[in-house]
Each structure stands twice: as C-alpha cells, then as structure tokens.
Design a protein around this motif. Structure first.
Motif, PDB file in Angstrom:
ATOM      1  N   MET A   1       5.552  -3.027  10.608  1.00 32.41           N
ATOM      2  CA  MET A   1       6.359  -1.827  10.466  1.00 32.41           C
ATOM      3  C   MET A   1       6.880  -1.431  11.846  1.00 32.41           C
ATOM      4  N   ASP A   2       8.138  -1.089  11.894  1.00 34.16           N
ATOM      5  CA  ASP A   2       8.765  -0.651  13.136  1.00 34.16           C
ATOM      6  C   ASP A   2       8.245   0.745  13.486  1.00 34.16           C
ATOM      7  N   ARG A   3       7.671   0.900  14.650  1.00 33.18           N
ATOM      8  CA  ARG A   3       7.073   2.183  15.042  1.00 33.18           C
ATOM      9  C   ARG A   3       8.113   3.263  15.336  1.00 33.18           C
ATOM     10  N   ARG A   4       9.387   2.910  15.416  1.00 26.00           N
ATOM     11  CA  ARG A   4      10.428   3.916  15.650  1.00 26.00           C
ATOM     12  C   ARG A   4      11.005   4.456  14.347  1.00 26.00           C
ATOM     13  N   THR A   5      10.705   3.813  13.218  1.00 24.07           N
ATOM     14  CA  THR A   5      11.201   4.252  11.923  1.00 24.07           C
ATOM     15  C   THR A   5      10.422   5.481  11.469  1.00 24.07           C
ATOM     16  N   PRO A   6      11.118   6.531  10.996  1.00 24.19           N
ATOM     17  CA  PRO A   6      10.391   7.719  10.520  1.00 24.19           C
ATOM     18  C   PRO A   6       9.451   7.357   9.373  1.00 24.19           C
ATOM     19  N   LEU A   7       8.342   8.039   9.303  1.00 27.16           N
ATOM     20  CA  LEU A   7       7.385   7.831   8.229  1.00 27.16           C
ATOM     21  C   LEU A   7       7.801   8.698   7.047  1.00 27.16           C
ATOM     22  N   THR A   8       8.225   8.058   5.964  1.00 27.44           N
ATOM     23  CA  THR A   8       8.689   8.731   4.753  1.00 27.44           C
ATOM     24  C   THR A   8       7.998   8.095   3.552  1.00 27.44           C
ATOM     25  N   PRO A   9       8.118   8.687   2.353  1.00 32.01           N
ATOM     26  CA  PRO A   9       7.518   8.050   1.178  1.00 32.01           C
ATOM     27  C   PRO A   9       8.023   6.611   0.970  1.00 32.01           C
ATOM     28  N   GLY A  10       9.283   6.367   1.309  1.00 31.91           N
ATOM     29  CA  GLY A  10       9.852   5.033   1.136  1.00 31.91           C
ATOM     30  C   GLY A  10       9.342   4.001   2.127  1.00 31.91           C
ATOM     31  N   THR A  11       8.835   4.449   3.274  1.00 31.55           N
ATOM     32  CA  THR A  11       8.338   3.502   4.267  1.00 31.55           C
ATOM     33  C   THR A  11       6.823   3.334   4.204  1.00 31.55           C
ATOM     34  N   LEU A  12       6.165   4.049   3.297  1.00 28.27           N
ATOM     35  CA  LEU A  12       4.719   3.889   3.135  1.00 28.27           C
ATOM     36  C   LEU A  12       4.417   2.547   2.479  1.00 28.27           C
ATOM     37  N   PHE A  13       3.240   2.014   2.742  1.00 24.53           N
ATOM     38  CA  PHE A  13       2.800   0.805   2.063  1.00 24.53           C
ATOM     39  C   PHE A  13       2.671   1.111   0.579  1.00 24.53           C
ATOM     40  N   PRO A  14       2.884   0.115  -0.302  1.00 22.31           N
ATOM     41  CA  PRO A  14       2.851   0.360  -1.748  1.00 22.31           C
ATOM     42  C   PRO A  14       1.573   1.053  -2.234  1.00 22.31           C
ATOM     43  N   ASN A  15       0.414   0.674  -1.719  1.00 19.17           N
ATOM     44  CA  ASN A  15      -0.815   1.328  -2.183  1.00 19.17           C
ATOM     45  C   ASN A  15      -0.852   2.794  -1.759  1.00 19.17           C
ATOM     46  N   ALA A  16      -0.278   3.132  -0.610  1.00 22.94           N
ATOM     47  CA  ALA A  16      -0.208   4.527  -0.177  1.00 22.94           C
ATOM     48  C   ALA A  16       0.782   5.309  -1.042  1.00 22.94           C
TER      49      ALA A  16
END
Length: 49
Positions: A1-16
């Motif tokens: 995961m790119d550490r500069r990408t905002p953390l959003t529901p869409g960027t969470l891992f599937p289990n999360a």
C-alpha cells in the motif's frame, strides 16, 4: 500500500472492510450512526525506526 494514499474505506484491506461494515450494522441496531472519514497519510504521526 502506498503510504501517501489517504486511508479511506476503499483503500482498506478486504477483511478490514468486512469488519467495518459488520460493526456499522451492529451499531445501527443500537441506533448509533457510523460515519467514516478519510485520514490523510501526511497527518499521521511518523514511527521512529
């Protein structure tokens, strides 16, 4: 995961994503509304190595 990408529901891992959806449904049963807001990565504190 790119550490500069905002953390959003869409960027969470599937289990999360599944855990978040399950928790939101459970809380809705108690009348609690869940709001998810993005966390910008640059605002996150850095971890000392």
């Amino acid at each position: 995961m790119d550490r500069r990408t905002p953390l959003t529901p869409g960027t969470l891992f599937p289990n999360a994503q599944i855990a978040l959806a399950h928790l939101a449904r459970t809380l809705a049963g108690y009348g609690i509304e869940v709001e998810v807001i993005p966390i910008p990565r640059e605002a996150a504190p850095s971890v000392a190595a």
